[in-house]
Design a protein around this motif. Structure first.
Motif, PDB file in Angstrom:
ATOM      1  N   GLY A  89       1.812 -11.066  -0.159  1.00  0.00           N
ATOM      2  CA  GLY A  89       2.717 -10.437  -1.139  1.00  0.00           C
ATOM      3  C   GLY A  89       2.088  -9.290  -1.886  1.00  0.00           C
ATOM      4  O   GLY A  89       2.126  -9.244  -3.116  1.00  0.00           O
ATOM      5  N   CYS A  90       1.502  -8.338  -1.137  1.00  0.00           N
ATOM      6  CA  CYS A  90       0.822  -7.202  -1.771  1.00  0.00           C
ATOM      7  C   CYS A  90       1.811  -6.236  -2.407  1.00  0.00           C
ATOM      8  O   CYS A  90       1.467  -5.498  -3.323  1.00  0.00           O
ATOM      9  CB  CYS A  90      -0.050  -6.476  -0.742  1.00  0.00           C
ATOM     10  SG  CYS A  90       0.932  -5.628   0.529  1.00  0.00           S
ATOM     11  N   GLY A  91       3.043  -6.210  -1.901  1.00  0.00           N
ATOM     12  CA  GLY A  91       4.032  -5.284  -2.457  1.00  0.00           C
ATOM     13  C   GLY A  91       3.946  -3.879  -1.893  1.00  0.00           C
ATOM     14  O   GLY A  91       4.746  -3.020  -2.245  1.00  0.00           O
ATOM     15  N   GLU A  92       2.964  -3.623  -1.044  1.00  0.00           N
ATOM     16  CA  GLU A  92       2.748  -2.245  -0.589  1.00  0.00           C
ATOM     17  C   GLU A  92       2.766  -2.062   0.928  1.00  0.00           C
ATOM     18  O   GLU A  92       2.989  -0.960   1.411  1.00  0.00           O
ATOM     19  CB  GLU A  92       1.406  -1.732  -1.135  1.00  0.00           C
ATOM     20  CG  GLU A  92       1.500  -1.394  -2.611  1.00  0.00           C
ATOM     21  CD  GLU A  92       0.151  -1.392  -3.310  1.00  0.00           C
ATOM     22  OE1 GLU A  92      -0.890  -1.490  -2.627  1.00  0.00           O
ATOM     23  OE2 GLU A  92       0.151  -1.316  -4.546  1.00  0.00           O
ATOM     24  N   CYS A  93       2.523  -3.128   1.675  1.00  0.00           N
ATOM     25  CA  CYS A  93       2.415  -2.968   3.133  1.00  0.00           C
ATOM     26  C   CYS A  93       3.801  -2.759   3.761  1.00  0.00           C
ATOM     27  O   CYS A  93       4.827  -2.848   3.086  1.00  0.00           O
ATOM     28  CB  CYS A  93       1.748  -4.201   3.743  1.00  0.00           C
ATOM     29  SG  CYS A  93       2.777  -5.654   3.685  1.00  0.00           S
TER      30      CYS A  93
HETATM   31 ZN   LIG Z   1       2.559  -6.872   1.771  1.00  0.00          ZN
END
Ligand SMILES: [Zn+2]
Length: 396
Positions: free
Chosen positions: A73-77
């Motif tokens: 859940g990095c929010g960026e990938c």
């Molecule tokens: Zn991610």
């Protein structure tokens, strides 16, 4: 940055969701879910509950993003971005098109959900407003949750656990969200949207902790203007004539807002359908495809129409909640309670009403607003229900 940052004031729930995700990451050595009897860790069916605005669908979506993201859940990938755009191949997003989910819609979904994930660890089905299932649809859903496909996770959202039949509820791990404190909502708006803190706080209070609504109030001048129109109702209703005019204004305000919301959704859907049928192309089979498109377009328009009805009803309900909050503030002033006012930006109006009326009449007015909400939910014509309401408000 993490996909859970958006969840204002939900520390307890976030801790459990993070814990569940951590156990499924490849680095931890496990991709298989643990038996659902365990209190922590991963399980196949989750139910997110909480009052409107507590962010239950935001929480479910963040969890979906974290389960699908290779980094939890990095929010960026790419995966996280696809979840945000609603285009991730392993995320099935389900919203009722009309007022409730039908059995056919649910059966199709159950079939699609049973497939293996195309890339990552899970296939996630996110069922917003699961309480809007018809009984037959609930039975189809129950079967899927009773015998889950090994890599499928069901995320259901509903206002409260009691809104679902016991058989479904008992198979889900329930995550209960609370209405976040205004300060927590304001911090998110200030940090993520760059809104000045004091203003963010006023909007958070006005929206009673509903983060999406608070953001709209802060960023969309039209939304702020609509709120002003709703809050004029209590100060303008002094005669029968003004009551009827206020009712008409209230319904129109809600309808205008609903229209904006639906139009934003409708046109891209029609455009996507036209493209899928290759409108504008020539050659063999085009005439046949065009006939197919006409049928599909008719289906789409029917669904859009029924969604428009639902949005209209939900928007009017939102306006009524604003009205109820206004009178609640009046009551708080009348009884001298030391609480945060939702409408502190209208404190002069609140004081005037508090001094000029009695707590008993304020209570009756709040009850009249709640009765109107029930009437609208029971399909009474909105204008009729609103007129009954504003007449009761004049009587006090
Ligand atoms: Zn991610």
């Amino acid at each position: 940055m993490s996909v859970f940052d958006e969840l204002a004031g939900q520390e307890a729930v976030v801790a459990q969701l993070r814990n569940a995700v951590a156990g499924t990451l490849p680095a931890s050595g496990g991709t298989a879910p643990q038996p659902s009897g365990k209190r922590h860790g991963m399980t196949h069916a989750w139910l997110f509950t909480g009052p409107p605005g507590s962010g239950r669908s935001v929480a479910a979506r963040a969890f979906a993003s974290a389960l699908l993201c290779p980094f939890g859940g990095c929010g960026e990938c790419a995966s996280c971005r696809q979840v945000r755009a609603g285009t991730h191949a392993d995320l099935l997003l389900v919203r009722p098109d009309g007022l409730s989910y039908g059995v056919k819609q649910t059966r199709d979904l159950v079939l699609r959900a049973a497939g293996a994930p195309s890339g990552g660890r899970w296939r996630v089905v996110l069922f917003e407003d699961a309480d809007r299932c018809t009984e037959a649809a609930a039975n189809a859903l129950l079967k899927a949750i009773e015998e889950p496909a090994p890599r499928t996770v069901w995320l259901l959202c509903a206002p409260s656990a009691e809104d679902l039949v016991t058989t479904i509820r008992s198979r889900c791990r329930v995550m209960t969200l609370r209405v976040p404190p205004s300060e927590a909502v304001a911090s998110v708006l200030a940090e993520r949207d760059g809104i000045e803190y004091e203003r963010a706080l006023a909007c958070a209070r006005a929206a009673q902790g509903h983060i999406g609504w608070a953001r709209r109030l802060a960023l969309d001048p039209a939304a702020a203007a609509r709120r002003e129109a709703v809050l004029k109702v209590p100060v303008q209703t002094s005669s029968l004539g003004s009551a009827l005019a206020a009712a008409a204004a209230l319904v129109k305000t809600a309808e205008d807002e609903a229209k904006t919301v639906t139009e934003e959704l409708d046109e891209p859907e029609r455009e996507a359908l036209r493209q899928a049928f290759g409108e504008g192309s020539t050659g063999k089979g085009v005439a046949k495809a065009m006939r197919g498109m006409a049928g599909a377009m008719k289906d789409l328009e029917d669904r859009q129409k029924s969604r428009a009805t639902r949005v209209k009803r939900d928007t009017l309900d939102g306006a009524l909640l604003e009205l109820a909050a206004f009178y609640r503030d009046v009551l708080m002033l009348q009884v001298g309670a030391e609480v945060e006012l939702a409408n502190s930006d209208h404190v002069d109006d609140l004081r005037r009403l508090a001094q000029g009326t009695t707590p008993e009449s304020t209570l009756r007015r709040i009850q009249a607003v709640m009765r109107c909400r029930e009437r609208v939910t029971a399909n009474v014509a909105p204008l009729l229900a609103a007129e009954e309401l504003t007449i009761s408000l004049v009587r006090g």
